[in-house]
Scaffold this motif. Sequence first.
Motif, mmCIF file in Angstrom:
data_model
loop_
_atom_site.group_PDB
_atom_site.id
_atom_site.type_symbol
_atom_site.label_atom_id
_atom_site.label_comp_id
_atom_site.label_asym_id
_atom_site.label_seq_id
_atom_site.Cartn_x
_atom_site.Cartn_y
_atom_site.Cartn_z
ATOM 1 N N GLU A 1 8.717 11.903 -1.050
ATOM 2 C CA GLU A 1 9.197 10.193 -0.750
ATOM 3 C C GLU A 1 7.711 9.852 -0.703
ATOM 4 O O GLU A 1 7.309 8.150 -0.366
ATOM 5 N N ILE A 2 6.459 11.112 0.882
ATOM 6 C CA ILE A 2 5.554 10.090 0.591
ATOM 7 C C ILE A 2 4.428 10.234 -0.237
ATOM 8 O O ILE A 2 3.758 9.206 -0.594
ATOM 9 N N ILE A 3 4.485 10.879 -0.992
ATOM 10 C CA ILE A 3 3.924 10.414 -2.149
ATOM 11 C C ILE A 3 4.413 9.435 -3.190
ATOM 12 O O ILE A 3 3.089 9.205 -2.871
ATOM 13 N N ASN B 1 1.744 2.220 -2.985
ATOM 14 C CA ASN B 1 0.717 1.420 -2.535
ATOM 15 C C ASN B 1 -0.281 1.706 -2.205
ATOM 16 O O ASN B 1 -1.646 0.749 -2.828
ATOM 17 N N TYR B 2 -1.240 2.874 -3.485
ATOM 18 C CA TYR B 2 -2.724 2.950 -3.527
ATOM 19 C C TYR B 2 -3.267 2.727 -4.993
ATOM 20 O O TYR B 2 -3.522 3.790 -5.442
ATOM 21 N N ASN B 3 -1.680 2.491 -6.358
ATOM 22 C CA ASN B 3 -1.738 2.723 -7.446
ATOM 23 C C ASN B 3 -3.006 3.781 -7.978
ATOM 24 O O ASN B 3 -3.657 3.701 -8.686
ATOM 25 N N LEU B 4 -1.743 5.282 -7.632
ATOM 26 C CA LEU B 4 -1.922 6.238 -7.857
ATOM 27 C C LEU B 4 -1.233 7.059 -7.973
ATOM 28 O O LEU B 4 -0.598 7.394 -8.027
ATOM 29 N N VAL C 1 -6.100 11.396 -0.361
ATOM 30 C CA VAL C 1 -6.489 10.010 -1.025
ATOM 31 C C VAL C 1 -7.434 9.835 -1.543
ATOM 32 O O VAL C 1 -8.020 9.362 -2.193
ATOM 33 N N ILE C 2 -8.107 9.876 -0.644
ATOM 34 C CA ILE C 2 -10.122 9.821 -1.107
ATOM 35 C C ILE C 2 -9.786 10.796 -1.722
ATOM 36 O O ILE C 2 -11.033 9.569 -2.555
ATOM 37 N N GLU C 3 -9.539 11.490 -2.141
ATOM 38 C CA GLU C 3 -10.307 13.000 -2.992
ATOM 39 C C GLU C 3 -9.824 11.786 -4.689
ATOM 40 O O GLU C 3 -10.456 11.366 -5.906
#
Length: 86
Positions: A40-42, A48-51, A71-73
């Motif tokens: 769920e976190i993923i 949220n970040y379109n990743l 997330v930065i990576e």
Amino acid sequence: MENLKEELRNIIAEVIEEEDFADNDDFVMNLGVDSMMALEIIAQIEQNYNLTVDEEYITRIRSLNEVYDLVIELKDLKVEDQPANV
């Protein structure tokens, strides 16, 4: 970038229903996060970040600091994959 960490903290806090945790608290050992919570976190991060977070990264998500680094990576990789403007 500090806003990103706070945004991630809010996502995690909402999923695990716990707001009081340190940046380096181990999700499993300290916070009782199970595999469904991790997924769920993923899912929230992806939305949220379109990743896209590949399954291989799931084991790397053990604390807020590690989620932040991931997330930065992934954001940096996404920028590199974008075609250069000609």
